[in-house]
Design an enzyme around this catalytic site. Structure first.
Site, PDB file in Angstrom:
ATOM      1  CE  LYS A  76      26.304  -2.854  -5.692  1.00 30.37           C
ATOM      2  NZ  LYS A  76      26.321  -1.694  -6.542  1.00 30.37           N
ATOM      3  NE  ARG A  93       6.948   0.768   5.027  1.00 32.81           N
ATOM      4  CZ  ARG A  93       5.729   0.284   5.003  1.00 32.81           C
ATOM      5  NH1 ARG A  93       5.667  -1.154   4.633  1.00 32.81           N
ATOM      6  NH2 ARG A  93       4.737   0.967   5.243  1.00 32.81           N
ATOM      7  CG  HIS A 114       3.092   3.981   8.649  1.00 32.78           C
ATOM      8  ND1 HIS A 114       3.232   4.656   7.592  1.00 32.78           N
ATOM      9  CD2 HIS A 114       2.780   2.587   8.116  1.00 32.78           C
ATOM     10  CE1 HIS A 114       2.923   3.828   6.419  1.00 32.78           C
ATOM     11  NE2 HIS A 114       2.869   2.804   6.829  1.00 32.78           N
ATOM     12  NE  ARG A 160      -1.762  -2.255   2.836  1.00 35.26           N
ATOM     13  CZ  ARG A 160      -1.742  -3.447   2.447  1.00 35.26           C
ATOM     14  NH1 ARG A 160      -2.703  -3.761   1.668  1.00 35.26           N
ATOM     15  NH2 ARG A 160      -0.755  -4.238   2.496  1.00 35.26           N
ATOM     16  CB  THR A 161       3.329   2.651   2.282  1.00 33.87           C
ATOM     17  OG1 THR A 161       2.616   2.206   3.354  1.00 33.87           O
ATOM     18  CG2 THR A 161       4.003   4.253   2.586  1.00 33.87           C
TER      19      THR A 161
END
Ligand code: CP
Length: 305
Positions: free
Chosen positions: A80, A101, A129, A51-52
């Site tokens: 890396k 995120r 959030h 969703r986000t």
């Protein structure tokens, strides 16, 4: 330049303005269809999302802008060993705004300190959030008509559920909001939220274990899944995961105008038989997430329409 790390980065007045803008976007999408032409959104997701990430991308595309980014740490140079500070300096050369995120609490904040473009916290570990909170506020405001005078039941994994933490922070700023915190002992709201946020601000709240006991008094029931990815051992997760299951029989105990929200994804905590109940608004909530992210992108980019 402004970033969004927490719902508290927006004052109540700014939040209300943003929700009004989202409502206008919902009613008049064509008015905003080219508002971000020539602008680019980067989505930097070090943790899974449906969703986000996709709602941010849909939001920017709906505004006539473009999107680029990565959807896992493994598919970026984080694999890396590149730091988020270096990554955001690079992303700042490619995009005008970034949604990030990360599984580590505070990583988007670290990025924002080195960034030349606005950074939006799209979820950091078990912490915050804020754009889910804006989605939740828009859903409640649009369907109930107000954000004050509400009794809100928060149910499930209140310990690791970052959406719950952000929602509490945002809602305590509205008058006469009460919380019923529904969780097993192991998944209670962290003490810093109980003591430093709720008690400190004289916000009425109580903690209960049985969902059935709370349902009759709620205006909003906010269900959450048990956050498997934040448990240290699988046995505890398995023991907790089906602690709450909202089904048709339990919905009989709830007021006729109670709304059921869920940030999603759902696992087992809401039976699919509840989906057809008019009080179940978690899929409408997903749609509101696009409007509110459109409003947020416009606001942080300072775009006037
Ligand atoms: N609500 C939410 O954050 O969903 P995703 O994890 O799919 O983005």
């Amino acid at each position: 330049m402004r970033h969004l790390m927490s719902p508290l980065d927006l004052s109540v007045q700014e939040t209300d303005k943003l929700l009004n803008l989202a409502n206008d976007i919902e009613k008049n999408p064509e008015k905003y269809a080219h508002a971000c032409a020539g602008k680019k959104l980067a989505t930097c997701f070090y943790e899974p999302s449906t969703r986000t990430r996709l709602s941010f991308e849909a939001a920017m595309l709906n505004l006539g802008g473009s999107v680029l980014g990565f959807s896992s740490a493994d598919s970026s140079s984080a694999a890396k060993g590149e730091s988020v500070s270096d990554t955001i300096r690079v992303i700042s050369c490619y995009a005008d705004i970034c949604a990030m995120r990360h599984p580590k609490e505070g990583a988007p904040l670290v990025a924002s300190e080195k960034s030349a473009i606005p950074v939006i916290n799209a979820g950091d570990g078990g912490h915050q959030h804020p754009t889910q909170t804006l989605t939740d506020l828009l859903t409640i405001h649009s369907l109930k008509g107000h954000l004050d005078n509400l009794t809100i039941g928060l149910c499930g994994d209140l310990k690791f559920g970052r959406t719950v933490h952000s929602l509490i922070h945002a809602l305590i700023r509205y008058p006469n909001v009460k919380f019923v915190l529904i969780s097993p002992e192991e998944l209670r709201v962290p003490s810093y939220i109980r003591e430093d946020v709720l008690a400190q601000n004289n916000v009425p709240f109580k903690e209960v274990v049985r969902l059935e006991d709370a349902l009759p008094e709620l205006d909003i029931l906010y269900m959450t899944r048990v956050q498997k990815e934040r448990f240290f051992n699988e046995e505890d997760y398995i023991r907790m995961k089906d602690f709450y299951i909202l089904d048709k029989a339990k919905m009989e105990l709830a007021p006729k105008d109670m709304l059921v929200l869920h940030p999603l994804p759902r696992v087992n905590e809401i039976s699919t038989e509840v989906d057809d109940d008019p009080r179940a608004v978690y899929f409408k909530q997903v749609q509101y997430g696009v409007y509110v992210r459109m409003a947020l992108i416009l606001t942080l980019l300072g775009m006037e329409v």
